[in-house]
Design an enzyme around this catalytic site. Structure first.
Site, PDB file in Angstrom:
ATOM      1  N   GLU A  88       0.812  -1.205   0.000  1.00  0.00           N
ATOM      2  CA  GLU A  88       0.000   0.000   0.000  1.00  0.00           C
ATOM      3  C   GLU A  88       0.846   1.255   0.000  1.00  0.00           C
ATOM      4  O   GLU A  88       2.032   1.232   0.308  1.00  0.00           O
ATOM      5  CB  GLU A  88      -0.933   0.001   1.208  1.00  0.00           C
ATOM      6  CG  GLU A  88      -0.229   0.027   2.544  1.00  0.00           C
ATOM      7  CD  GLU A  88      -1.225  -0.188   3.685  1.00  0.00           C
ATOM      8  OE1 GLU A  88      -1.560  -1.350   3.937  1.00  0.00           O
ATOM      9  OE2 GLU A  88      -1.659   0.801   4.282  1.00  0.00           O
ATOM     10  N   CYS A 101       4.020   8.268  -0.014  1.00  0.00           N
ATOM     11  CA  CYS A 101       4.635   7.328   0.908  1.00  0.00           C
ATOM     12  C   CYS A 101       4.696   5.969   0.218  1.00  0.00           C
ATOM     13  O   CYS A 101       3.667   5.463  -0.236  1.00  0.00           O
ATOM     14  CB  CYS A 101       3.776   7.277   2.170  1.00  0.00           C
ATOM     15  SG  CYS A 101       4.280   6.040   3.345  1.00  0.00           S
ATOM     16  N   CYS A 108       6.946  -7.056   6.985  1.00  0.00           N
ATOM     17  CA  CYS A 108       8.143  -6.549   7.658  1.00  0.00           C
ATOM     18  C   CYS A 108       8.490  -7.534   8.759  1.00  0.00           C
ATOM     19  O   CYS A 108       7.622  -8.215   9.299  1.00  0.00           O
ATOM     20  CB  CYS A 108       7.840  -5.177   8.271  1.00  0.00           C
ATOM     21  SG  CYS A 108       9.247  -4.399   9.106  1.00  0.00           S
ATOM     22  N   CYS A 112       7.788  -4.381  15.478  1.00  0.00           N
ATOM     23  CA  CYS A 112       7.377  -3.297  16.389  1.00  0.00           C
ATOM     24  C   CYS A 112       5.938  -3.546  16.857  1.00  0.00           C
ATOM     25  O   CYS A 112       5.056  -3.850  16.060  1.00  0.00           O
ATOM     26  CB  CYS A 112       7.480  -1.940  15.697  1.00  0.00           C
ATOM     27  SG  CYS A 112       9.141  -1.543  15.134  1.00  0.00           S
ATOM     28  N   CYS A 115       2.796  -1.632  15.215  1.00  0.00           N
ATOM     29  CA  CYS A 115       2.719  -1.489  13.760  1.00  0.00           C
ATOM     30  C   CYS A 115       1.977  -2.652  13.101  1.00  0.00           C
ATOM     31  O   CYS A 115       2.195  -3.817  13.440  1.00  0.00           O
ATOM     32  CB  CYS A 115       4.129  -1.379  13.196  1.00  0.00           C
ATOM     33  SG  CYS A 115       4.171  -1.151  11.425  1.00  0.00           S
ATOM     34  N   CYS A 334       0.229   2.584   8.567  1.00  0.00           N
ATOM     35  CA  CYS A 334       0.966   1.656   7.714  1.00  0.00           C
ATOM     36  C   CYS A 334       0.484   0.228   7.874  1.00  0.00           C
ATOM     37  O   CYS A 334       0.427  -0.286   8.983  1.00  0.00           O
ATOM     38  CB  CYS A 334       2.432   1.594   8.097  1.00  0.00           C
ATOM     39  SG  CYS A 334       3.107   3.035   8.819  1.00  0.00           S
TER      40      CYS A 334
HETATM   41  N1  SAH Z   1      10.470   0.569   9.015  1.00  0.00           N
HETATM   42  C1  SAH Z   1      10.639   1.987   8.922  1.00  0.00           C
HETATM   43  C2  SAH Z   1       9.626   2.605   8.015  1.00  0.00           C
HETATM   44  C3  SAH Z   1       8.176   2.446   8.495  1.00  0.00           C
HETATM   45  S1  SAH Z   1       7.657   3.862   8.847  1.00  0.00           S
HETATM   46  C4  SAH Z   1      10.677   2.602  10.289  1.00  0.00           C
HETATM   47  O1  SAH Z   1      10.519   1.882  11.239  1.00  0.00           O
HETATM   48  O2  SAH Z   1      10.948   3.780  10.405  1.00  0.00           O
HETATM   49  C5  SAH Z   1       6.484   4.635   9.356  1.00  0.00           C
HETATM   50  C6  SAH Z   1       6.535   5.295  10.726  1.00  0.00           C
HETATM   51  O3  SAH Z   1       5.277   5.070  11.341  1.00  0.00           O
HETATM   52  C7  SAH Z   1       7.574   4.742  11.677  1.00  0.00           C
HETATM   53  O4  SAH Z   1       8.056   5.786  12.469  1.00  0.00           O
HETATM   54  C8  SAH Z   1       6.748   3.777  12.489  1.00  0.00           C
HETATM   55  O5  SAH Z   1       7.377   3.506  13.727  1.00  0.00           O
HETATM   56  C9  SAH Z   1       5.460   4.511  12.625  1.00  0.00           C
HETATM   57  N2  SAH Z   1       4.284   3.702  12.904  1.00  0.00           N
HETATM   58  C10 SAH Z   1       4.047   2.414  12.586  1.00  0.00           C
HETATM   59  N3  SAH Z   1       2.845   2.046  13.027  1.00  0.00           N
HETATM   60  C11 SAH Z   1       2.294   3.113  13.625  1.00  0.00           C
HETATM   61  C12 SAH Z   1       1.049   3.351  14.282  1.00  0.00           C
HETATM   62  N4  SAH Z   1       0.166   2.400  14.404  1.00  0.00           N
HETATM   63  N5  SAH Z   1       0.816   4.586  14.766  1.00  0.00           N
HETATM   64  C13 SAH Z   1       1.745   5.562  14.642  1.00  0.00           C
HETATM   65  N6  SAH Z   1       2.916   5.410  14.038  1.00  0.00           N
HETATM   66  C14 SAH Z   1       3.208   4.191  13.551  1.00  0.00           C
END
Ligand code: SAH
Length: 349
Positions: A88, A101, A108, A112, A115, A334
């Site tokens: 997406e 984006c 992935c 985390c 996420c 995301c």
């Molecule tokens: N893997 C990379 C790119 C993904 S990024 C990274 O970790 O940076 C997108 C951003 O959104 C990252 O900062 C991630 O930590 C954050 N993110 C992911 N899920 C989220 C959520 N549910 N709410 C807010 N931020 C989130």
């Protein structure tokens, strides 16, 4: 799956053209056609050459499967890849232009806790051309051309960890910043990483001066480990050192993403600790209120608490902004769009 022609740069396409015994000028026709988002079957070359290309390469490696438009003009896209996998992306409209984006992996494996992209682990890496293909498809669908692009800025913040797919991501960055092609300036590109320190250091040597963004989400290693497994491998101190060496190489200040999670990282004490950690560093903090993910049990903070956190950072001399969450009426953070599409009973890749 066949290969992806959009993986190649101009000189690699030229080699291919010569290998096929075609005239050199065909290179420009193919390259420009691809950069305009055309399929191989639409390229302005002979049908014989198109057929030869189609034997080896996917006609349309990235296809827009669905578009969702939000009230604020934000568009979300589901892209179908040639092997049936889905990723997406989002196009956000700002005063200064349109930011897309893009995803760098299907799924992935960073794990985390907040996420959605990581819920089912990593499926596979995207190729350089599949990452670029998301931009080429959207630019075309939005009526953009090479001269007046509908996509002016790019952030690598879709699903995937860019530095877990290092080679392809660097190849992608070199291709889309190339003059004569999409020609997107590196300063209009942000790469977000969860903090893979060796790759951050390696990237500093690539000579690509983009906006280095690190997902921090905590100010101590202990707290960071609670939501980010990668924090068990690299300490915040090492991340800061890698950021500083990128700053020394490129002169570009770095950015930290900090998603506010109630009861985890969003109290005043956390703000003070973050301010202490970053004091005097050439950096900026992007705060965002957590987008709640159904499968996870983490909660977001109120807008008021988010502004209070921002206020503490600012009072302590830290440059920071609270980012608006865009396009909320069309499916959250995301990976959530893909996840909900899969849940509706659509085939997984
Ligand atoms: N893997 C990379 C790119 C993904 S990024 C990274 O970790 O940076 C997108 C951003 O959104 C990252 O900062 C991630 O930590 C954050 N993110 C992911 N899920 C989220 C959520 N549910 N709410 C807010 N931020 C989130």
């Amino acid at each position: 799956m066949k290969s992806v022609l959009q993986d190649l740069n101009f000189s690699q396409i030229e080699e291919l053209v010569l290998e096929y015994g075609e005239k050199k000028y065909r290179t420009q026709q193919i390259y420009l056609g691809l950069m305009q988002g055309k399929k191989i079957s639409e390229l302005p070359v002979s049908s014989v050459l198109r057929e030869r290309l189609l034997e080896r390469y996917e006609d349309e490696p990235v296809r827009i499967l669905k578009t969702f438009t939000a009230a604020d003009g934000t568009k979300k896209f589901l892209f179908a890849l040639a092997d049936g996998n889905i990723v997406e992306g989002v196009l956000m409209r700002y005063k200064y232009g349109n930011t897309q984006c893009v995803s760098t992996q299907v799924g992935c494996r960073m794990g985390c806790k907040f996420c959605a992209s990581t819920l089912n682990g990593l499926v596979r890496n995207l190729t350089a051309g599949e990452i670029a293909g998301q931009i080429l498809a959207v630019n075309r669908a939005e009526g953009g051309t090479l001269k007046t692009r509908a996509v002016t800025n790019v952030v690598l913040m879709g699903s995937g960890e860019p530095f877990d797919n290092y080679e392809n991501v660097v190849k992608f960055l070199k291709n889309i910043t190339a003059e004569g092609g999409l020609n997107i300036s590196a300063r209009n590109i942000s790469l977000s990483t969860c903090g893979l320190v060796p790759e951050m250091k390696r990237f500093a040597e690539e000579g690509i001066s983009l906006n280095m963004t690190v997902s921090l989400h905590a100010s101590t290693d202990e707290e960071r480990r609670r939501t980010m497994p990668i924090a068990r491998r690299y300490a915040i101190k090492e991340i800061l050192e890698a950021c500083n060496s990128y700053f020394r190489k490129t002169g570009r200040r770095y950015i930290f993403e900090y998603s506010l999670i109630a009861g985890e990282n969003a109290d005043e004490a956390h703000a003070l600790s973050l301010a202490e950690l970053l004091k005097g560093k050439p950096c900026h903090v992007n705060l965002i209120r957590l987008n709640e993910v159904e499968e996870r049990h983490l909660k977001t903070v109120s807008e008021k608490d988010a502004y209070r956190f921002l206020g503490v950072l600012e009072k302590n001399g830290i440059s920071a902004t609270l980012r608006r969450s865009m396009g909320n009426d069309i499916g959250g953070a995301c990976g959530q769009l893909r996840a909900s599409y899969m849940k509706e009973g659509n085939a997984d890749g």
